[in-house]
Design a protein around this motif. Structure first.
Motif, PDB file in Angstrom:
ATOM      1  N   PRO A 229      52.518  56.795  24.200  1.00 17.87           N
ATOM      2  CA  PRO A 229      51.679  55.924  25.033  1.00 17.87           C
ATOM      3  C   PRO A 229      50.202  56.237  24.871  1.00 17.87           C
ATOM      4  O   PRO A 229      49.804  57.391  24.665  1.00 17.87           O
ATOM      5  CB  PRO A 229      52.156  56.234  26.458  1.00 17.87           C
ATOM      6  CG  PRO A 229      52.720  57.617  26.377  1.00 17.87           C
ATOM      7  CD  PRO A 229      53.313  57.744  25.007  1.00 17.87           C
ATOM      8  N   THR A 230      49.379  55.207  24.969  1.00 18.90           N
ATOM      9  CA  THR A 230      47.934  55.385  24.895  1.00 18.90           C
ATOM     10  C   THR A 230      47.401  55.820  26.259  1.00 18.90           C
ATOM     11  O   THR A 230      48.088  55.732  27.272  1.00 18.90           O
ATOM     12  CB  THR A 230      47.247  54.086  24.460  1.00 18.90           C
ATOM     13  OG1 THR A 230      47.594  53.040  25.390  1.00 18.90           O
ATOM     14  CG2 THR A 230      47.700  53.682  23.064  1.00 18.90           C
ATOM     15  N   PHE A 233      47.683  53.351  29.232  1.00 19.38           N
ATOM     16  CA  PHE A 233      48.947  52.643  29.402  1.00 19.38           C
ATOM     17  C   PHE A 233      49.241  52.285  30.850  1.00 19.38           C
ATOM     18  O   PHE A 233      49.595  51.140  31.163  1.00 19.38           O
ATOM     19  CB  PHE A 233      50.116  53.459  28.839  1.00 19.38           C
ATOM     20  CG  PHE A 233      51.450  52.909  29.261  1.00 19.38           C
ATOM     21  CD1 PHE A 233      51.891  51.696  28.768  1.00 19.38           C
ATOM     22  CD2 PHE A 233      52.233  53.556  30.214  1.00 19.38           C
ATOM     23  CE1 PHE A 233      53.097  51.142  29.190  1.00 19.38           C
ATOM     24  CE2 PHE A 233      53.443  53.017  30.633  1.00 19.38           C
ATOM     25  CZ  PHE A 233      53.876  51.810  30.116  1.00 19.38           C
ATOM     26  N   LEU A 237      49.828  48.707  32.475  1.00 13.46           N
ATOM     27  CA  LEU A 237      51.107  48.414  33.126  1.00 13.46           C
ATOM     28  C   LEU A 237      50.886  47.870  34.536  1.00 13.46           C
ATOM     29  O   LEU A 237      51.490  46.851  34.928  1.00 13.46           O
ATOM     30  CB  LEU A 237      51.972  49.671  33.175  1.00 13.46           C
ATOM     31  CG  LEU A 237      53.291  49.568  33.958  1.00 13.46           C
ATOM     32  CD1 LEU A 237      54.229  48.552  33.300  1.00 13.46           C
ATOM     33  CD2 LEU A 237      53.967  50.927  34.064  1.00 13.46           C
ATOM     34  N   PHE A 266      55.415  46.183  24.818  1.00 11.85           N
ATOM     35  CA  PHE A 266      54.113  46.853  24.873  1.00 11.85           C
ATOM     36  C   PHE A 266      53.715  47.407  23.503  1.00 11.85           C
ATOM     37  O   PHE A 266      52.720  48.109  23.390  1.00 11.85           O
ATOM     38  CB  PHE A 266      54.124  47.972  25.922  1.00 11.85           C
ATOM     39  CG  PHE A 266      53.994  47.452  27.324  1.00 11.85           C
ATOM     40  CD1 PHE A 266      52.766  47.410  27.956  1.00 11.85           C
ATOM     41  CD2 PHE A 266      55.100  46.984  28.018  1.00 11.85           C
ATOM     42  CE1 PHE A 266      52.631  46.916  29.247  1.00 11.85           C
ATOM     43  CE2 PHE A 266      54.991  46.497  29.300  1.00 11.85           C
ATOM     44  CZ  PHE A 266      53.751  46.459  29.920  1.00 11.85           C
ATOM     45  N   TYR A 267      54.530  47.080  22.501  1.00 11.38           N
ATOM     46  CA  TYR A 267      54.185  47.474  21.130  1.00 11.38           C
ATOM     47  C   TYR A 267      54.776  46.463  20.156  1.00 11.38           C
ATOM     48  O   TYR A 267      55.909  46.003  20.326  1.00 11.38           O
ATOM     49  CB  TYR A 267      54.735  48.865  20.780  1.00 11.38           C
ATOM     50  CG  TYR A 267      54.526  49.211  19.314  1.00 11.38           C
ATOM     51  CD1 TYR A 267      53.338  49.796  18.892  1.00 11.38           C
ATOM     52  CD2 TYR A 267      55.500  48.905  18.362  1.00 11.38           C
ATOM     53  CE1 TYR A 267      53.127  50.074  17.555  1.00 11.38           C
ATOM     54  CE2 TYR A 267      55.293  49.186  17.024  1.00 11.38           C
ATOM     55  CZ  TYR A 267      54.103  49.766  16.625  1.00 11.38           C
ATOM     56  OH  TYR A 267      53.888  50.027  15.297  1.00 11.38           O
ATOM     57  N   SER A 340      40.970  47.180  24.169  1.00  8.90           N
ATOM     58  CA  SER A 340      41.357  48.413  24.856  1.00  8.90           C
ATOM     59  C   SER A 340      40.170  49.355  25.004  1.00  8.90           C
ATOM     60  O   SER A 340      40.142  50.178  25.922  1.00  8.90           O
ATOM     61  CB  SER A 340      42.500  49.101  24.106  1.00  8.90           C
ATOM     62  OG  SER A 340      42.123  49.409  22.783  1.00  8.90           O
ATOM     63  N   ASN A 406      48.280  46.842  21.463  1.00  8.92           N
ATOM     64  CA  ASN A 406      49.362  47.781  21.721  1.00  8.92           C
ATOM     65  C   ASN A 406      48.931  48.886  22.674  1.00  8.92           C
ATOM     66  O   ASN A 406      47.803  49.392  22.583  1.00  8.92           O
ATOM     67  CB  ASN A 406      49.842  48.410  20.413  1.00  8.92           C
ATOM     68  CG  ASN A 406      50.611  47.440  19.541  1.00  8.92           C
ATOM     69  OD1 ASN A 406      51.257  46.534  20.047  1.00  8.92           O
ATOM     70  ND2 ASN A 406      50.557  47.628  18.237  1.00  8.92           N
ATOM     71  N   THR A 407      49.847  49.279  23.557  1.00 11.39           N
ATOM     72  CA  THR A 407      49.590  50.426  24.424  1.00 11.39           C
ATOM     73  C   THR A 407      50.486  51.613  24.044  1.00 11.39           C
ATOM     74  O   THR A 407      50.611  52.566  24.805  1.00 11.39           O
ATOM     75  CB  THR A 407      49.812  50.056  25.897  1.00 11.39           C
ATOM     76  OG1 THR A 407      51.101  49.461  26.041  1.00 11.39           O
ATOM     77  CG2 THR A 407      48.749  49.096  26.383  1.00 11.39           C
ATOM     78  N   PHE A 408      51.094  51.507  22.866  1.00  6.39           N
ATOM     79  CA  PHE A 408      51.847  52.614  22.285  1.00  6.39           C
ATOM     80  C   PHE A 408      51.473  52.737  20.815  1.00  6.39           C
ATOM     81  O   PHE A 408      51.146  51.738  20.165  1.00  6.39           O
ATOM     82  CB  PHE A 408      53.360  52.403  22.408  1.00  6.39           C
ATOM     83  CG  PHE A 408      53.904  52.646  23.784  1.00  6.39           C
ATOM     84  CD1 PHE A 408      54.499  53.855  24.114  1.00  6.39           C
ATOM     85  CD2 PHE A 408      53.802  51.671  24.759  1.00  6.39           C
ATOM     86  CE1 PHE A 408      54.990  54.080  25.384  1.00  6.39           C
ATOM     87  CE2 PHE A 408      54.289  51.878  26.033  1.00  6.39           C
ATOM     88  CZ  PHE A 408      54.881  53.093  26.356  1.00  6.39           C
TER      89      PHE A 408
END
Length: 427
Positions: A229-230, A233, A237, A266-267, A340, A406-408
């Motif tokens: 995870p970034t 995240f 979320l 999420f990816y 992001s 993406n957050t992953f």
């Protein structure tokens, strides 16, 4: 020398060169300025900026072994950081912290079960390197949970690991992690599966999703053990839950969400997120970025030149063509990732394309639909669980969405499914 080789090998560069040499005979000063602008941008600046930038048209895949070594070094750095975190971790405070998330009873809070699905990697079948992806992902989640706890995160969270390894007794990494985070496993002893590899993967997924529902969460986040995870995240979320899942915006007003959503991704692999994949939001984004950059450049030109040009429409058109080429060459993923950097609230929520399940958020009702459907189908060659999910959406008229950027981050150089090293340029 390498840069010149890149330019010579680039068909686009050769095409541009032929075009520019044809207009070089024009003596008009404005045209010479345009020639200089195009030449410096497409033959000097962008090749230097983008030859190492993934998903740009100038990106060059070179030295695959060197890239593998680079990724191992980065992986080892994260392992060292994770191990240092666990060494310094005060476990007497960790359990109360995790329990406090579970006991959170604030108004508007939702129950979220986060489960990492894991199998052992490599087992020295390929080389002696121990990637330890699970350790890294657990470290990242725990450190993020500690951070959002201090910020007063609204929702209830349970965190666990689903071990689906065929030989759990020898999966030492999961055993060590079990002293820190709850682990449940599919097999209690060595299991020799007689089904196709993709079928076992699907069955593993269904098992973990089913177990994650046991405490009746509102949502299940099922994360594969090579999806990191970034830092933003949980903020993304929270924003996604509030603005898209529990409620949605209709003509500027937030109304309850009644749509049948199976899951939210999420990816998604960045090489599948280009302008040319023709999802419905891609071309409008290309046009919008072109118009934005073209307008800025035109404004700068008018400000600098000041004198009114008789062929202003041609100049404007040329600057917009220039803008289009710059945006297309840099690539959509590289522009999207700027969101992001600026704010977690700039992430978009769009219909999900096919493929890939590193990090999926299931509403409880959607999770039950997925379990029911996947239980009835059999996976085999060229039909994995992600293809099964596509079939589910089509047959049961459900929807799936993708959060972008993406957050992953996918860190899985060593594939658990194919027992080999994957292409390092798409990791």
């Amino acid at each position: 020398m390498r840069m010149m080789q890149i330019i010579r090998q680039c068909r686009f560069c050769n095409f541009l060169w032929r075009c520019l040499t044809r207009i070089a005979r024009v003596k008009n000063l404005i045209n010479r300025i345009h020639l200089l602008l195009y030449s410096i941008t497409f033959f000097v600046l962008l090749p230097i900026m983008c030859f190492n930038m993934k998903n740009s048209l100038y990106f060059v895949k070179h030295n695959e072994m060197g890239m593998q070594q680079f990724l191992r070094e980065k992986n080892s750095e994260r392992i060292n950081e994770a191990q240092h975190y666990f060494e310094m971790l005060d476990r007497t405070k960790l359990n109360p912290m995790l329990q406090s998330f579970n006991d959170n009873q604030k108004a508007g809070s939702l129950r979220i079960a986060i489960t990492i699905i894991t199998v052992s990697r490599n087992r020295h079948k390929i080389d002696s390197y121990e990637p330890m992806y699970l350790t890294q992902v657990v470290w990242k989640f725990l450190s993020l949970l500690q951070g959002i706890k201090a910020e007063g995160f609204l929702h209830q969270v349970t965190f666990g690991i689903c071990n689906v390894d065929h030989d759990p007794g020898t999966y030492d990494e999961a055993t060590n992690i079990s002293h820190i985070v709850p682990v449940f496993q599919r097999f209690n002893k060595v299991h020799f599966s007689m089904v196709h590899t993709l079928e076992k993967e699907k069955q593993d997924y269904v098992f973990c999703l089913n177990r994650s529902l046991e405490n009746n969460p509102d949502y299940v986040l099922l994360v594969e053990d090579d999806a990191l995870p970034t830092a933003d995240f949980f903020h993304v979320l929270d924003y996604t839950l509030n603005m898209h899942l529990n409620r949605r915006s209709v003509r500027g007003e937030l109304v309850p969400q009644f749509e049948d959503i199976a899951f939210v991704k999420f990816y998604h692999p960045e090489n599948l997120l280009s302008f040319w994949n023709l999802e419905r939001e891609r071309i409008p984004e290309l046009i919008a970025l072109t118009v934005l950059l073209g307008t800025v450049l035109t404004g700068v030109f008018v400000f600098v030149v000041k004198d009114k040009q008789p062929n202003m429409s041609a100049i404007t058109g040329s600057l917009f063509v220039y803008s289009f080429l710059v945006v297309a060459i840099i690539g959509r993923p590289n522009f999207t990732n700027l969101r992001s950097v600026l704010s977690p609230y700039l992430h978009t929520f769009t219909p999900a394309p096919s493929c890939c399940t590193p990090a999926l958020l299931f509403p409880s009702r959607g999770a039950l639909e997925v379990i029911s459907y996947l239980d009835k189908i059999t996976c085999s060659n060229n039909f994995g669980k992600d293809s099964g999910l596509d079939s589910l959406l089509s047959e049961r008229k459900l929807r799936a969405y993708l959060v972008q950027p993406n957050t992953f981050t996918h860190i899985g150089l060593y594939s658990s499914l194919r027992d080999k090293i994957v292409d390092p340029f798409i990791v």
